[in-house]
Scaffold this active site. Structure first.
Site, PDB file in Angstrom:
ATOM      1  N   TYR A 144       5.876  -2.462   3.223  1.00  0.00           N
ATOM      2  CA  TYR A 144       4.879  -3.046   2.330  1.00  0.00           C
ATOM      3  C   TYR A 144       5.097  -2.472   0.938  1.00  0.00           C
ATOM      4  O   TYR A 144       5.266  -1.264   0.780  1.00  0.00           O
ATOM      5  CB  TYR A 144       3.469  -2.701   2.831  1.00  0.00           C
ATOM      6  CG  TYR A 144       2.342  -3.153   1.917  1.00  0.00           C
ATOM      7  CD1 TYR A 144       1.558  -2.223   1.239  1.00  0.00           C
ATOM      8  CD2 TYR A 144       2.063  -4.501   1.739  1.00  0.00           C
ATOM      9  CE1 TYR A 144       0.522  -2.629   0.418  1.00  0.00           C
ATOM     10  CE2 TYR A 144       1.026  -4.919   0.914  1.00  0.00           C
ATOM     11  CZ  TYR A 144       0.254  -3.976   0.247  1.00  0.00           C
ATOM     12  OH  TYR A 144      -0.773  -4.382  -0.568  1.00  0.00           O
ATOM     13  N   ASP A 239      11.060   2.365  -3.057  1.00  0.00           N
ATOM     14  CA  ASP A 239       9.613   2.330  -3.242  1.00  0.00           C
ATOM     15  C   ASP A 239       9.070   3.664  -2.714  1.00  0.00           C
ATOM     16  O   ASP A 239       8.857   3.823  -1.511  1.00  0.00           O
ATOM     17  CB  ASP A 239       9.016   1.148  -2.475  1.00  0.00           C
ATOM     18  CG  ASP A 239       7.495   1.149  -2.571  1.00  0.00           C
ATOM     19  OD1 ASP A 239       6.888   0.131  -2.180  1.00  0.00           O
ATOM     20  OD2 ASP A 239       6.923   2.173  -3.012  1.00  0.00           O
ATOM     21  N   LYS A 267       0.248   6.688  -6.201  1.00  0.00           N
ATOM     22  CA  LYS A 267      -0.558   7.624  -5.399  1.00  0.00           C
ATOM     23  C   LYS A 267      -0.570   9.046  -5.977  1.00  0.00           C
ATOM     24  O   LYS A 267      -1.266   9.318  -6.954  1.00  0.00           O
ATOM     25  CB  LYS A 267      -0.085   7.572  -3.955  1.00  0.00           C
ATOM     26  CG  LYS A 267      -0.302   6.155  -3.342  1.00  0.00           C
ATOM     27  CD  LYS A 267       0.038   6.077  -1.884  1.00  0.00           C
ATOM     28  CE  LYS A 267       0.111   4.628  -1.434  1.00  0.00           C
ATOM     29  NZ  LYS A 267      -1.086   4.149  -0.750  1.00  0.00           N
TER      30      LYS A 267
END
Ligand code: KE4
Length: 420
Positions: A144, A239, A267
């Protein structure tokens, strides 16, 4: 466990937001529960509106590597707020944060700060397409990368959990250039390159997948991707929104020793505030406006308050020499206890997933074989006993520096009595 205040708040939220939430996974639909409304957090604890306290293994899906309300971060945010919330102009904090990131992630020669992981990956892909002049990208089933149209093709995380093979509302054309390969399966990548290699702008991958549950790259897989992308003139985009500063200060690229052309971060680098980034080789990033013709912009990009949180976080990482060894030690305790009870666990550093499967999970297919009903029972037992884990089998469990050994042992006891 009383949750009437959370329940009442949820009923109100349902009248205002789709599913009463601002992100699907929080709705807890896949574990047959309704969401808790959290009032405050400190250390490794969350306290909900009814006053129940939980040991938190969601850690806001990754950012809180030092736990909640770490004073160095909150004080730095409070100081920043007093100088203004947003300038819409340059400020020196952007330089400081960019330097801290570059120092730890040397493959990033030029960087652009954005506001979410979705934006970071979406923009990095646009940079790859602008730089190579090619349109196709390869992603991996079960990974994702945020919810930009082109990437909602067999995505992991929310889409996988909600078992939507593709999201509705994404016009067919948007995913025509998105090719799906199988994680840890070199042939599935080779076959795409042999067929369309000259059209492929980049391969985007979670260098350690964590959105189908944690699925580490098998030995040599990342190196293989490095080689085949270079061979065909395609770029390699890591990613690292989850793995960046999580697996090590240099992220997965340092941990596994493979250098991508582009990296997306998020994050942890925001210290808990909405901040993410993408960056990489100078000649690629020089395509980005205003230098080049690949357009990308953002009102709150490089926001001074978010940047202050990010700087405090990265400085704290640099000032905590035993951070990663302690995270590894504590996480290994959890892994070992689960494994001894016959649960298949995938763990890399302080991200782990207990899989309710009959065998080890190495890709999307084996992840999807998990018994999600059993996971729902596991989730309910834990939450009833004050332990909060992801409300989905296809997410990761995060351990923070604030998780005490005592809390880890309490967690193990509660998991063991569930498994018995
Ligand atoms: P955001 O746009 O949610 O900041 O980041 C998207 C993203 C990109 N790349 C990776 C590897 C990610 O894990 C994410 C977001 N992760 C999910 C949970 N695994 C965030 C939680 C949520 O969607 O509410």
């Amino acid at each position: 466990m009383k949750t009437n205040i959370s329940d009442a708040l949820y009923q109100q939220a349902l009248t205002l937001m789709p599913g009463g939430v601002n992100s699907p996974v929080r709705a807890c639909r896949n574990v047959g529960k309704t969401p808790l409304f959290i009032e405050r957090a400190y250390g490794d604890k969350l306290v909900d509106a009814d006053g129940n306290e939980y040991i938190d293994y969601v850690c806001s899906w990754g950012p809180n590597i030092f736990g909640h309300c770490r004073k160095e971060i909150t004080e730095s945010v409070i100081r920043a707020v007093q100088n203004g919330l947003t300038f819409g102009a340059c400020h020196k904090g952007e330089i400081e944060l960019a330097e801290l990131i570059k120092k730890n992630v040397p493959s990033i020669e030029l960087i652009r700060l954005v506001n979410s992981g979705t934006e970071a990956v979406m923009s990095a892909i646009r940079a790859a397409r602008g730089y190579t002049g090619r349109d196709k990208i390869i992603k991996f089933e079960g990974c994702y990368h945020g919810h930009s149209d082109g990437l909602l093709a067999k995505a992991g995380s929310g889409v996988l959990t909600n078992s939507l093979p593709d999201s509705e509302g994404v016009p067919k054309g948007c995913t025509d250039n998105t090719l799906s390969a199988t994680y840890n399966d070199e042939n599935s990548v080779k076959e795409l390159f042999e067929r369309m290699g000259e059209e492929i702008a980049c391969v985007v991958i979670e260098p350690c997948a964590a959105n189908m549950g944690v699925v580490p790259p098998k030995e040599g897989f990342l190196k293989f991707l490095r080689q085949i992308t270079s061979e065909y003139g395609a770029l390699l985009l890591f990613d690292e929104v989850i793995t960046g500063f999580r697996l090590s200060a240099g992220g997965a690229q340092q941990y596994y020793g493979v250098k991508p052309d582009l990296t997306a971060l998020g994050k942890i680098i925001g210290g808990g505030m909405p901040l993410a980034a993408y960056g990489g080789k100078r000649e690629i990033m020089e395509c980005i406006a205003p230098l080049g013709n690949v357009y990308q912009a953002g009102t709150l990009s490089g926001n001074p308050v978010a940047v202050a949180a990010g700087i405090a976080m990265l400085r704290l990482i640099e000032a905590t020499p035993d951070l990663y060894s302690e995270l590894d030690r504590k996480s290994a305790l959890l892994e070992k206890s689960l494994f001894q009870k016959g649960i298949y666990v995938n763990r890399v550093g302080s991200v782990l997933t207990p899989f309710f499967t009959d065998g080890t999970v190495t890709d999307f297919k084996t992840a999807k074989s998990a018994d999600v009903k059993q996971y729902a029972k596991y989730y309910s037992h834990l939450i009833e006993n004050g332990i909060l884990v992801a409300p989905s089998q296809f997410e990761a469990m995060f351990v923070s520096y604030a998780h005490s050994d005592e809390d880890i042992y309490n967690t193990i006891k509660i998991i063991e009595n569930f498994l018995e």
